[in-house]
Design a protein around this motif. Structure first.
Motif, short mmCIF file in Angstrom:
data_model
loop_
_atom_site.label_atom_id
_atom_site.label_comp_id
_atom_site.label_asym_id
_atom_site.label_seq_id
_atom_site.Cartn_x
_atom_site.Cartn_y
_atom_site.Cartn_z
N LEU A 200 -14.11 -32.84 -46.16
CA LEU A 200 -13.66 -32.48 -44.81
C LEU A 200 -14.50 -33.17 -43.74
O LEU A 200 -14.46 -32.79 -42.57
N GLU A 201 -15.22 -34.22 -44.13
CA GLU A 201 -16.11 -34.84 -43.14
C GLU A 201 -15.35 -35.59 -42.06
O GLU A 201 -15.93 -35.97 -41.05
N GLY A 202 -14.06 -35.75 -42.23
CA GLY A 202 -13.27 -36.42 -41.20
C GLY A 202 -12.65 -35.47 -40.20
O GLY A 202 -11.82 -35.88 -39.39
N ASN A 203 -13.04 -34.21 -40.26
CA ASN A 203 -12.46 -33.22 -39.35
C ASN A 203 -13.55 -32.43 -38.64
O ASN A 203 -14.37 -31.76 -39.29
N PHE A 204 -13.52 -32.49 -37.32
CA PHE A 204 -14.46 -31.68 -36.54
C PHE A 204 -13.92 -30.28 -36.32
O PHE A 204 -12.74 -30.10 -36.01
N CYS A 205 -14.79 -29.29 -36.45
CA CYS A 205 -14.50 -27.95 -35.95
C CYS A 205 -15.70 -27.57 -35.10
O CYS A 205 -16.83 -27.75 -35.53
N ARG A 206 -15.46 -27.07 -33.91
CA ARG A 206 -16.57 -26.70 -33.04
C ARG A 206 -16.75 -25.18 -33.01
O ARG A 206 -17.69 -24.69 -32.42
N CYS A 207 -15.82 -24.44 -33.64
CA CYS A 207 -15.87 -22.97 -33.54
C CYS A 207 -16.55 -22.30 -34.72
O CYS A 207 -17.28 -21.34 -34.55
N THR A 208 -16.26 -22.74 -35.94
CA THR A 208 -16.57 -21.92 -37.11
C THR A 208 -17.88 -22.26 -37.81
O THR A 208 -18.29 -21.52 -38.69
N GLY A 209 -18.50 -23.38 -37.45
CA GLY A 209 -19.68 -23.80 -38.20
C GLY A 209 -19.34 -24.15 -39.64
O GLY A 209 -20.24 -24.30 -40.46
N TYR A 210 -18.04 -24.27 -39.94
CA TYR A 210 -17.49 -24.71 -41.24
C TYR A 210 -17.68 -23.69 -42.37
O TYR A 210 -17.06 -23.81 -43.42
N HIS A 211 -18.55 -22.70 -42.16
CA HIS A 211 -18.84 -21.73 -43.23
C HIS A 211 -17.55 -21.13 -43.79
O HIS A 211 -17.27 -21.19 -44.99
N ASN A 212 -16.76 -20.57 -42.88
CA ASN A 212 -15.53 -19.91 -43.34
C ASN A 212 -14.43 -20.89 -43.69
O ASN A 212 -13.48 -20.53 -44.40
N ILE A 213 -14.54 -22.11 -43.20
CA ILE A 213 -13.56 -23.13 -43.62
C ILE A 213 -13.80 -23.46 -45.09
O ILE A 213 -12.86 -23.53 -45.90
N VAL A 214 -15.05 -23.62 -45.46
CA VAL A 214 -15.38 -23.88 -46.87
C VAL A 214 -14.87 -22.73 -47.74
O VAL A 214 -14.22 -22.94 -48.77
N ARG A 215 -15.12 -21.52 -47.27
CA ARG A 215 -14.66 -20.35 -48.05
C ARG A 215 -13.13 -20.33 -48.14
O ARG A 215 -12.56 -19.96 -49.16
#
Lengths: 275, 794, 158
Positions: free
Chosen positions: C129-144
């Motif tokens: 997912l390194e090609g996608n920025f998220c500024r809200c979640t800190g990616y923690h819950n995206i990974v989950r």
């Protein structure tokens, strides 16, 4: 963000594509180097010639003692290619650290080499793998060794009316080892410093850098210093990295730090080849 | 009353539309006859417009209209104001030069991207093409971008009438001579001079506006990617365009993140609204990312000298601060408030420091405005305190955690024990600071970490741990208090709870959700309080025609202030409902109790449901005499105090000895944000805050060169955390209720950002000390080169 | 103007477009598929990610004319008939989104990732997912969320 207007053609063959070149024409393959510059209005071509679907440029094949990668083959295709994984695994592994997954599906090795961004990953790997660039124009085909292809800052041996149609690599002799080690620029993910190195069965080395200077280069000073490939010799060899080069500087790496990184990554690459 | 929803990790109501691509952001909206705007902007940071020629552009295909600064000047529109006034120490009025919508001929552009003209065309591409054909002649002038240098003798002026480029100077705390004396008498003084670098907020949705003037109704509609629609309407009507407020509707549809940058009233909002009246066509403008880097208000940018004095036992005795705060070229909506009342007031931290003084200059430079960015002032205060604490511990040979604990304010609940009065104007509401530290330390396993660190050092590896504790003032704020400090608006919130005849409930909130999940959290509260299913509650926000008023969402205030306003309306509904229920049940209202969605006569099974009472309110055939029909209440809630969340953050890093590259291995955060309505959402807020705070420590920072060009104004140059830059976060919580609001909540939006930055920097410094590099400080962001250089020089 | 014919979310479309029109512009403006977002101008943020002939691509860096003859899937067509794709469900279950702006591109990228690697490690997911920025979640819950989706998809298969 939107480019200046331009015309667009999608020829079926290299010969047809050549007919379209001339004037302010640009060749479009994956578009991942070209389109961002067009969107930012940094260049204004009249016409784009899309070569991405020309079948002859889409192939990866073994041709005698050479591996041939077509000019419109994508990073991802190289990453997944069984031929590449078998004969030139460094390219498959190296492809995996270019850009991001979406970019890898569309960006091409040929496009990247032709664009000649001084921080692009492929250039170092192609140099270290002993690659040659095959160029076609209306006058015919010519082959330029990678060592002569990169001529400066964003400039190459390609001239107006040329199309980069293939990249050819010698099939490495049994026992050859290659690696690509990269310190990633944290924003663009290009190589702040990238070092590709090859150890050939006769004990010689090919070492190339990207990100360090205006153009990627083979580093003869290091190559000649690998000696017996002992750890101590390699550490000393790495100290010679980028000697005599004009080192780039930007807000991520001053000249001094970049040179330091070149030495560190050179050492890491060389040590990788002895284990 | 039993809670079915409050305290539960209820999945979000709003997710369905976002995961299916059905969110509706401003740029997704198409109006009939809509045109598109593109701006002509200054390529220089400081340059005089000597002429503007639109003749070539005017004849380009699709051009509808072109407006220049000269056109705006003729209308008498002066520009956008700031919302906060901070006067000079000597009482002189703050310098508040105009911030024009477009730069006129003879005037100067004052930062890269300052606009000169706007082209309105039928299509976006036509607008961009024609904007490029507008010819502007510039006289390039010298620029100044550093807030300290800008105040020095001979610096070029941003505004002719602001000598020394000062908007104001300001101080807070104990008398300076007392603080000086305490510093002088200290056994040890820890000193740090540093820059808290400039941050680009980078909400992933670029700003987008549509102005739409309707001739028939003589009404203006502005769709805007904003965090507070009503405030934009107020500013635009009362101060910028002089429009009749009742004829202006401002809509904030789905908004793709804000982090502060979308609080403020931007010139383009006023411009598309005004220009739509001129052209009688709707006008859309959506900024490019390049524009966002140049134009969205930045955050932080302080140049600071900080000194902390200790006695021989390590007790903090004094804190003395001198800061130059960059305000940019123009004062943005909250610009003056951020370095002063949101920063200076937090310098007590969690410590009992008896003497504190801050002296601060608010400085104009040729850069885009600096305003609130996630945390806004509080991260700067926390960074300063927590860096000093860790450095002091290293210098004095003490344990950084023990040194903090030794100086902590003892626990107080704000009910039995009074709030804590600080030396810098605030009264903390409730706190248990040792509690969060103890929890976090247990998660870390400190002893084991130090053993690992030693072992790593022996193997040539640099491991480090960094600590940070923080307190923030959230839930802004009591209107009278902020008014006395220079705010030009109140900071209350409104909410209307409308119980429909069938017992379904519509809630109209002045808070605005742009990722925070209000549609879920607010619905959880309403559903529990009325004992009805969440599906029966709808939250309406972001529409100035639907919602009475609102001060919007920022400063972690939505639940503490907006939620409390909802609670007030809920209470009013229940009170009136009880009267109706009593009438129907033929008893006194006092004999009733409300639970599980029904009023029951105490001690009996006689009851009437919430829905029946609602229906009765609207079909009042059998109804209390003198009682109005309907069940619909509006409330305004003005808080009694700020809320004060706090916490302890711990970072563990590994530093590559050869390259200086930092790898964040672990991040532990124990936060106390008061009571929690939806733990899942609160955790999500913390996660996102952490990423931004860690981003500041390791990756981010805007760089202007000496000419005022933004060196890293794109994602190719400005690094932000990506998925592979961060580890899984380790979170826990303590809940110390806020004593002064009905929900006992404090706010969670900024906590992660405020606490995390110094923890990471402290961890890197600790790692270097473990390898024998006695480094005092490294400038953020801690790039490989900076860390490497620090190792080289020590 | 160039004529293009392509399939988007199983439906054929034919339009005359300016060659400089980006695929992202075409989807949003011509087809009103506004779930595909534009967050930057340097192919960095990934908000515009769609699937083109079965591959996740950045539609802001592809001309509409380059997509002539292709099959495109946007977030609106990821799971037809009002159902949710496992990745969409995962994002909801694990609070993988806040403001929602990067979410559609993130989901399209994650769906592609799982297509090729049904059992990714945490590192695979973060790298993927390194090609996608998220500024809200800190990616923690995206990974989950992606882990949730991987598990859910494997349970469907087994």
């Amino acid at each position: 963000m939107i480019s200046y207007p331009f015309d667009y053609v999608r020829p079926e063959s290299v010969e047809e594509a050549l007919e379209h070149l001339g004037g302010d024409t640009k060749i479009l393959a994956g578009g991942h180097s070209l389109l961002p510059t067009l969107k930012l209005r940094l260049s204004a071509p009249d016409k784009l010639v899309d070569i991405a679907r020309i079948a002859s440029l889409k192939k990866i094949k073994k041709d005698g003692d050479e591996i041939v990668i077509g000019g419109a083959v994508t990073h991802r295709e190289i990453m997944d290619s069984e031929i590449i994984q078998k004969h030139l695994p460094v390219l498959s592994e190296g492809a995996a650290v270019i850009g991001d997954p979406m970019i890898r599906y569309k960006g091409t090795m040929g496009g990247s080499l032709a664009h000649a961004d001084p921080s692009a990953d492929w250039s170092a790997m192609v140099l270290a793998a002993g690659g040659e660039i095959v160029i076609q124009s209306k006058k015919g085909k010519r082959t330029v060794p990678a060592t002569e292809f990169f001529t400066g800052f964003y400039s190459t041996a390609l001239k107006d009316g040329d199309i980069l149609i293939e990249i050819r690599f010698p099939v490495p002799e049994e026992g050859t080892k290659m690696t690509y080690q990269k310190f990633t620029q944290p924003a663009s993910r290009f190589a702040l410093v990238g070092c590709a190195a090859a150890r050939l069965p006769d004990g010689s080395a090919r070492v190339a850098f990207t990100g360090v200077a205006d153009a990627p280069f083979r580093d003869k000073g290091v190559e000649e210093a690998v000696g017996d490939w002992s750890e101590a010799t390699l550490e000393a060899a790495a100290q010679k990295a980028a000697e005599g080069q004009n080192i780039n500087a930007d807000h991520y790496a001053s000249e001094e730090y970049r040179l330091h990184l070149a030495k560190v990554y050179c050492k890491r690459a060389l040590l990788q080849l002895v284990n | 009353m039993s809670n079915k929803y409050i305290g539960q990790s209820v999945k979000r109501v709003e997710d369905k539309r976002f995961i299916t691509g059905k969110g509706r952001y401003t740029d997704d909206i198409k109006l009939l006859g809509m045109t598109h705007a593109s701006f002509v902007r200054s390529p220089y940071a400081h340059a005089r417009v000597t002429s503007i020629d639109i003749s070539a552009a005017e004849s380009m295909p699709g051009v509808v209209a072109i407006f220049t600064g000269d056109d705006i000047k003729e209308t008498g529109i002066v520009g956008v104001p700031t919302g906060w006034q901070v006067n000079f120490k000597n009482g002189d009025t703050m310098k508040e030069p105009p911030h024009p919508l477009l730069i006129a001929t003879g005037s100067t552009a004052k930062h890269i991207g300052d606009p000169v003209a706007v082209v309105i065309a039928e299509t976006y591409a036509q607008a961009v093409d024609a904007a490029e054909a507008v010819e502007v002649d510039w006289e390039d002038l010298e620029a100044v971008t550093d807030p300290f240098k800008a105040t020095q003798e001979g610096a070029t002026l941003v505004h002719d009438d602001s000598p020394g480029n000062l908007a104001f100077d300001w101080e807070l705390g104990n008398p300076l001579d007392e603080v000086n004396a305490a510093i002088d008498a200290s056994a040890h003084v820890t000193t740090l001079e540093f820059v808290n670098q400039r941050m680009v907020p980078n909400a992933i949705e670029p700003r987008s506006y549509i102005g739409h003037y309707d001739e028939v109704s003589d009404k203006y509609t502005l769709y805007t990617s904003t965090q507070n629609p009503h405030l934009i309407r107020l500013l635009m009507c009362a101060f910028v365009l002089g429009l009749p407020e009742h004829k202006v509707r401002v809509l904030g549809p789905d908004v793709g993140g804000g982090f502060g940058s979308k609080i403020f009233h931007y010139t383009e909002e006023a411009l598309v609204t005004w220009a739509s009246q001129q052209t009688k066509r709707p006008i859309k403008w959506t900024e490019t990312r390049s524009e966002a880097f140049m134009l969205d208000a930045h955050g932080r940018d302080h140049v600071t000298k900080a000194e902390m004095g200790f006695d021989g036992e390590g007790n903090v005795k004094a804190l003395r601060i001198k800061t130059y705060a960059n305000l940019g070229a123009y004062l943005s909506t909250f610009g003056p408030a951020v370095p002063t009342y949101l920063h200076g007031t937090l310098l007590q931290g969690l410590y009992t420091t008896p003497k504190i003084h801050i002296d601060l200059c608010g400085v104009f430079t040729h850069t885009v405005a600096v305003d609130a960015y996630r945390g806004a002032g509080r991260p700067e205060a926390t960074y300063l305190l927590e860096r000093l604490m860790d450095l002091a511990a290293l210098e004095m040979g003490k344990d950084p955690v023990e040194l903090r604990k030794q100086n902590f304010i003892p626990a107080f609940d704000g009910v039995e024990q009074p709030g804590y009065q600080t030396q810098v104007a605030l009264q903390y509401d409730s706190g248990n600071y040792h509690g969060v530290v103890d929890k976090a330390m247990k998660m870390l396993d400190y002893k084991k970490f130090r053993e690992m660190q030693q072992e790593a050092a022996q193997n040539g590896k640099l491991l480090g741990v960094g600590f940070s504790t923080y307190i923030e003032a959230c839930g802004i704020a009591p209107s009278a208090v902020v008014g006395s400090l220079g705010a030009r608006a109140g900071l209350y919130e409104s909410a209307q709870v409308r119980v429909q005849p069938t017992g379904k409930v519509s809630v109209y909130s002045g808070s605005h959700s742009h990722g925070q999940g209000h549609e879920t959290t607010f619905a959880q509260i309403v559903a529990d309080k009325f004992g009805i299913p969440m599906e029966d509650v709808d939250i309406v926000h972001g529409d100035s025609d639907a919602v009475a008023f609102g001060m919007g969402t920022y400063g972690s205030r939505s639940l503490a202030v907006g939620g409390s306003a909802i609670m007030k309306s809920i209470d009013k509904v229940l009170e009136k409902g009880a009267k109706i229920a009593a009438h129907k049940l033929e008893c006194a209202a006092d004999d009733l109790e409300f639970a599980e969605g029904k009023w029951t006569v105490k001690g009996t099974d006689k009851h009437i449901g919430f829905g029946d009472v609602a229906l009765t309110a609207y079909v009042p055939h059998v109804y209390p005499e003198g009682l109005e029909p309907g069940l619909d209440f509006a409330s305004f809630y003005d808080p009694a105090n700020f809320t004060y969340p706090f916490g302890c953050h711990i970072a563990v890093v590994e530093v590559d000895k050869e390259t200086g590259k930092v790898k964040l291995q672990r991040f532990i955060a124990v936060d106390d944000v008061g009571n929690v309505i939806n733990p899942m959402i609160v955790d999500g807020q913390i996660h996102g805050g952490l990423a931004q705070g860690i981003g500041q420590a390791l990756l981010e920072g805007a760089i202007y060169d000496d000419y005022g060009q933004l060196v890293n104004g794109s994602y190719m140059d400005y690094a932000m955390p990506r998925a592979d830059d961060l580890p899984m976060f380790e979170l826990d919580r303590q809940e110390t209720p806020c004593p002064h609001n009905p929900l006992g909540v404090k706010g969670a939006g900024e906590a992660g950002t405020i606490g995390s930055t110094p923890a990471v920097v402290n961890a890197v410094i600790d790692a270097l000390w473990s390898g024998g590099h006695k480094v005092k400080d490294i400038a953020m962001p801690l790039t490989g080169e900076r860390v490497w250089r620090a190792m080289q020089s020590s | 103007m160039s004529k293009i014919t392509l399939k988007v979310n199983q439906k054929s479309h034919s339009h005359d477009v300016e060659p400089r029109t980006l695929l992202a512009h075409y989807l949003r403006e011509q087809l009103s598929l506004t779930g595909t977002h534009i967050g930057c101008d340097t192919s960095s943020c990934g908000s515009c990610t769609v699937h083109m002939d079965g591959m996740a691509v950045k539609s802001c860096t592809i001309l509409a004319v380059q997509a002539d003859g292709s099959e495109i899937t946007t977030i609106e067509g990821l799971a037809p008939n009002g159902q949710l794709h496992a990745v969409q469900q995962g994002f909801k279950e694990c609070h993988g989104l806040q403001c929602g702006f990067c979410t559609t591109g993130m989901i399209m990228a994650a769906a592609d990732l799982l297509e090729r690697n049904p059992d990714p490690s945490e590192e695979d997911i973060r790298h993927g997912l390194e090609g996608n920025f998220c500024r809200c979640t800190g990616y923690h819950n995206i990974v989950r969320s992606v882990q949730w989706a991987a598990k859910s998809m494997s349970e469907l298969v087994n």
